[in-house]
Design a protein around this motif. Structure first.
Motif, PDB file in Angstrom:
ATOM      1  N   ASP A 130       2.010  49.685  25.877  1.00  0.00           N
ATOM      2  CA  ASP A 130       2.849  50.321  26.890  1.00  0.00           C
ATOM      3  C   ASP A 130       2.108  50.298  28.224  1.00  0.00           C
ATOM      4  O   ASP A 130       1.128  51.017  28.417  1.00  0.00           O
ATOM      5  CB  ASP A 130       3.147  51.767  26.466  1.00  0.00           C
ATOM      6  CG  ASP A 130       4.144  52.456  27.385  1.00  0.00           C
ATOM      7  OD1 ASP A 130       4.129  52.192  28.598  1.00  0.00           O
ATOM      8  OD2 ASP A 130       4.947  53.271  26.875  1.00  0.00           O
ATOM      9  N   SER A 131       2.560  49.486  29.146  1.00  0.00           N
ATOM     10  CA  SER A 131       1.857  49.294  30.416  1.00  0.00           C
ATOM     11  C   SER A 131       1.786  50.583  31.228  1.00  0.00           C
ATOM     12  O   SER A 131       0.787  50.852  31.902  1.00  0.00           O
ATOM     13  CB  SER A 131       2.527  48.189  31.232  1.00  0.00           C
ATOM     14  OG  SER A 131       3.871  48.524  31.527  1.00  0.00           O
ATOM     15  N   GLN A 132       2.836  51.402  31.172  1.00  0.00           N
ATOM     16  CA  GLN A 132       2.830  52.650  31.943  1.00  0.00           C
ATOM     17  C   GLN A 132       1.818  53.640  31.375  1.00  0.00           C
ATOM     18  O   GLN A 132       1.150  54.354  32.130  1.00  0.00           O
ATOM     19  CB  GLN A 132       4.233  53.270  31.948  1.00  0.00           C
ATOM     20  CG  GLN A 132       5.249  52.459  32.745  1.00  0.00           C
ATOM     21  CD  GLN A 132       6.598  53.155  32.837  1.00  0.00           C
ATOM     22  OE1 GLN A 132       6.918  54.022  32.023  1.00  0.00           O
ATOM     23  NE2 GLN A 132       7.388  52.784  33.820  1.00  0.00           N
ATOM     24  N   VAL A 144      -5.599  42.936  16.115  1.00  0.00           N
ATOM     25  CA  VAL A 144      -5.788  42.295  17.419  1.00  0.00           C
ATOM     26  C   VAL A 144      -4.451  42.114  18.126  1.00  0.00           C
ATOM     27  O   VAL A 144      -4.310  42.401  19.324  1.00  0.00           O
ATOM     28  CB  VAL A 144      -6.501  40.933  17.256  1.00  0.00           C
ATOM     29  CG1 VAL A 144      -6.479  40.156  18.571  1.00  0.00           C
ATOM     30  CG2 VAL A 144      -7.943  41.132  16.786  1.00  0.00           C
ATOM     31  N   GLU A 145      -3.457  41.681  17.403  1.00  0.00           N
ATOM     32  CA  GLU A 145      -2.147  41.431  17.988  1.00  0.00           C
ATOM     33  C   GLU A 145      -1.521  42.710  18.546  1.00  0.00           C
ATOM     34  O   GLU A 145      -0.931  42.708  19.631  1.00  0.00           O
ATOM     35  CB  GLU A 145      -1.217  40.823  16.927  1.00  0.00           C
ATOM     36  CG  GLU A 145       0.156  40.415  17.426  1.00  0.00           C
ATOM     37  CD  GLU A 145       0.097  39.251  18.393  1.00  0.00           C
ATOM     38  OE1 GLU A 145       0.977  39.177  19.291  1.00  0.00           O
ATOM     39  OE2 GLU A 145      -0.817  38.416  18.270  1.00  0.00           O
ATOM     40  N   SER A 146      -1.655  43.815  17.826  1.00  0.00           N
ATOM     41  CA  SER A 146      -0.971  45.042  18.234  1.00  0.00           C
ATOM     42  C   SER A 146      -1.777  45.928  19.177  1.00  0.00           C
ATOM     43  O   SER A 146      -1.193  46.719  19.922  1.00  0.00           O
ATOM     44  CB  SER A 146      -0.584  45.863  16.999  1.00  0.00           C
ATOM     45  OG  SER A 146      -1.735  46.279  16.280  1.00  0.00           O
ATOM     46  N   ALA A 147      -3.102  45.787  19.173  1.00  0.00           N
ATOM     47  CA  ALA A 147      -3.926  46.724  19.946  1.00  0.00           C
ATOM     48  C   ALA A 147      -4.696  46.106  21.099  1.00  0.00           C
ATOM     49  O   ALA A 147      -5.132  46.834  22.002  1.00  0.00           O
ATOM     50  CB  ALA A 147      -4.926  47.416  19.010  1.00  0.00           C
ATOM     51  N   LEU A 148      -4.862  44.792  21.119  1.00  0.00           N
ATOM     52  CA  LEU A 148      -5.741  44.178  22.121  1.00  0.00           C
ATOM     53  C   LEU A 148      -5.039  43.181  23.016  1.00  0.00           C
ATOM     54  O   LEU A 148      -5.691  42.418  23.731  1.00  0.00           O
ATOM     55  CB  LEU A 148      -6.934  43.511  21.419  1.00  0.00           C
ATOM     56  CG  LEU A 148      -7.792  44.428  20.540  1.00  0.00           C
ATOM     57  CD1 LEU A 148      -8.949  43.667  19.932  1.00  0.00           C
ATOM     58  CD2 LEU A 148      -8.290  45.632  21.324  1.00  0.00           C
ATOM     59  N   LYS A 149      -3.726  43.172  22.981  1.00  0.00           N
ATOM     60  CA  LYS A 149      -2.954  42.324  23.886  1.00  0.00           C
ATOM     61  C   LYS A 149      -2.124  43.215  24.800  1.00  0.00           C
ATOM     62  O   LYS A 149      -1.405  44.105  24.342  1.00  0.00           O
ATOM     63  CB  LYS A 149      -2.037  41.378  23.101  1.00  0.00           C
ATOM     64  CG  LYS A 149      -2.774  40.269  22.382  1.00  0.00           C
ATOM     65  CD  LYS A 149      -1.784  39.290  21.772  1.00  0.00           C
ATOM     66  CE  LYS A 149      -2.467  38.121  21.097  1.00  0.00           C
ATOM     67  NZ  LYS A 149      -1.496  37.156  20.540  1.00  0.00           N
TER      68      LYS A 149
END
Length: 566
Positions: A167-169, A157-162
């Motif tokens: 990477d916003s771009q 959850v921490e690494s994939a759903l926040k």
């Protein structure tokens, strides 16, 4: 609501007990940043994995609303998060015992951006996934289970759903690519086009089992100047490429020069593709259907008389049924069934077509008179189909020039580069007249609607009212029957088959009343899905369903060997 500590304590207490004791953990659990829901617990380490969900409030996930402000963007964002969850799960998932123990996984996916039930985004992010609860033999490994559910899942959850962890771009590009493709597809009709292939597109794939783009010695697509059009996307801006006009288009060329590669790119471009696929800006009319011969398929009361008539013994083809169709008969049925449910473009490749269905040349006409030949070849119907019903055709043809006379556009592929050769093809048609006689009659013929009989669609098996199982992307075990969809080439995801099978059961229970035509039936089922999502057709929250088109749902019903028509 119970919390993470409660779940951990329960799992530690279950350590060493029989596997069925895992049933005690079913329910909802509050974690610091999300809610974990255990919907179904497997009864055996070798059985289908347990089904879980996590729900992350947007106050924690913090995905900007503009990323899911439209349906196009929302589906793309959900697709991106499915891929990120899969990546993170693979990093932490490990074997922890026997059977499927230790597995943490989400639905599989390919190069297409599809609407799936694995992830939802609105005021919260919900992800549906599976877990193989660990055991040694059939004894619970409680400590390992506690590590999976209480440590690994929070890490995912921490690494994939926040949003802050991603990477916003890359997210922005994923969303904008899908949005641009949808805009291109929706603008085709305004330009009297049925397809568009962007300049620079990479069409060849790595292999028949690897749909990723070819990397070595690849030739980027470039439009012939005479067919080049400029379209506008909301994000990419102006984009140029080959516009395929409405009407009859031939794709010609020598072997291994890219004819079928171009057609394959077009047939799957009814779907959007991920950035980097090479076909991101190849788009097709969404009502395009790939047609091929399909020896051995069953046909239920289909009107194939536009193509096949005057059978020996006077057998009617207005309501034609068979349990074992020939190549030409199956191809005729495939066309008529697609037209029945609204197809506007037909895609065909001579390599997968019945030769006697595609063409009958002058010499054969002289040897076998028309009154002895029940098949009317497609060449004599393709123009009528377009002029009377507005249905276009794209046909790959490398062996017969007779189609030059009926084609509106001819594209030659040479070393994977396209050249428009319409004028030259017309000159050749005049210089070397085929002298064949048209056998198509004055009109195309009637497209007859059909009404399925409810009792002929039976998903039960033994004591189970519904027994449905999907095998890859080409077969559904439906009750006691096997539906073979190997020749339905626009099914690209096993999740589509699961959703199609589920939709057939839903349609039987809700709409098949011996009054609804097949087309109306599809309208109603897909209308419910459009309004409520794929959850509308499922009995419980599922993370393994993928959106399908009406044409593939109809194809599955038509290949159900028990199907009967009123």
């Amino acid at each position: 609501m119970r919390d993470r500590n409660s779940l951990r304590s329960t799992l530690l207490d279950l350590d060493g007990r029989g596997y069925k004791a895992y049933k005690d953990i079913k329910g909802r659990y509050s974690f610091p940043n999300f809610t974990l829901i255990i919907d179904r617990v497997q009864g055996d380490p070798f059985a289908s994995p347990s089904q879980l969900r996590v729900q992350v409030p947007q106050s924690i996930a913090q995905f900007p609303p503009h990323l899911y402000a439209s349906l196009s963007r929302e589906i793309a964002l959900r697709d991106y998060l499915t891929r990120q969850f899969d990546r993170a799960a693979q990093q932490v998932s490990s074997r922890r015992g026997t059977g499927k123990s230790g597995l943490i996984a989400i639905t599989r996916f390919g190069q297409e951006i599809l609407e799936r039930t694995a992830v939802f985004v609105d005021d919260e992010v919900e992800v549906r996934f599976i877990v193989g609860l660990p055991a040694q033999g059939r004894r619970i490994l409680g400590r390992q289970a506690a590590a999976m559910l209480c440590e690994d899942i929070p890490e995912i959850v921490e690494s994939a759903l926040k949003y802050a962890s991603l990477d916003s771009q890359t997210i922005q590009k994923h969303v904008e690519t899908a949005e641009d493709a949808d805009e291109l597809r929706s603008s085709l009709s305004q330009h009297n086009l049925i397809a568009f292939v962007a300049d620079g597109a990479i069409l060849p794939r790595r292999s028949g089992v690897d749909d990723r783009p070819l990397l070595e010695a690849v030739v980027p697509f470039e439009s012939p100047p005479s067919l080049r059009v400029e379209l506008t996307c909301p994000n990419q801006g102006k984009i140029t490429g080959m516009g395929v006009p409405e009407g009859i288009t031939l794709i010609v060329g020598g072997g291994y020069h890219g004819k079928s590669t171009l057609l394959r790119a077009l047939e799957v471009s009814v779907y959007n593709h991920i950035p980097g696929d090479g076909r991101e800006f190849v788009v097709m009319n969404p009502a395009a259907v790939k047609i091929r011969a399909e020896d051995g398929r069953s046909i239920a009361d289909t009107n194939i008389s536009p193509f096949i008539n005057q059978l020996p013994q006077g057998r009617s083809t207005v309501r034609f049924s068979t349990a074992n169709a020939s190549g030409s008969t199956s191809q005729a049925a495939n066309i008529m069934e697609a037209l029945e449910v609204g197809a506007k473009v037909l895609l065909m490749d001579e390599d997968t077509s019945a030769t006697n269905f595609t063409i009958r040349d002058r010499r054969m006409q002289q040897l076998i008179s028309k009154n002895k030949e029940p098949i009317t070849p497609y060449i004599d119907k393709v123009r009528q189909l377009y002029e009377e019903y507005g249905v276009s055709t794209i046909l790959v043809m490398g062996g017969s020039g007779d189609y030059f006379e009926v084609a509106d556009t001819v594209v030659a592929m040479d070393n994977f580069q396209a050249h428009e050769v319409t004028a030259k093809a017309k000159e050749i048609a005049i210089a070397y007249a085929s002298d064949r006689l048209s056998e198509g009659g004055e009109t195309f013929g009637t497209i007859t609607p059909r009404v399925p009989i409810n009792s002929s669609i039976d998903p039960s098996r033994g004591k189970r009212a519904v027994k449905v199982k999907v095998r890859d992307v080409d077969e559904v075990a439906f009750g006691s029957e096997e539906i073979d969809l190997g020749a339905v080439e626009q099914i690209v995801d096993a999740g589509q088959l699961r959703a199609i099978a589920t939709a057939i059961v839903y349609a039987k229970e809700n709409y098949i009343d011996q009054k609804q035509t097949l087309s109306t039936l599809l309208d109603r089922v897909l209308g419910d899905i459009e309004e409520e999502g794929l959850d509308a057709i499922a009995e419980f929250p599922r993370g393994d369903l993928v959106f399908f088109r009406r044409f593939e749902l109809a194809a599955a019903l038509n290949r159900l060997r028990t199907l009967e028509i009123v």
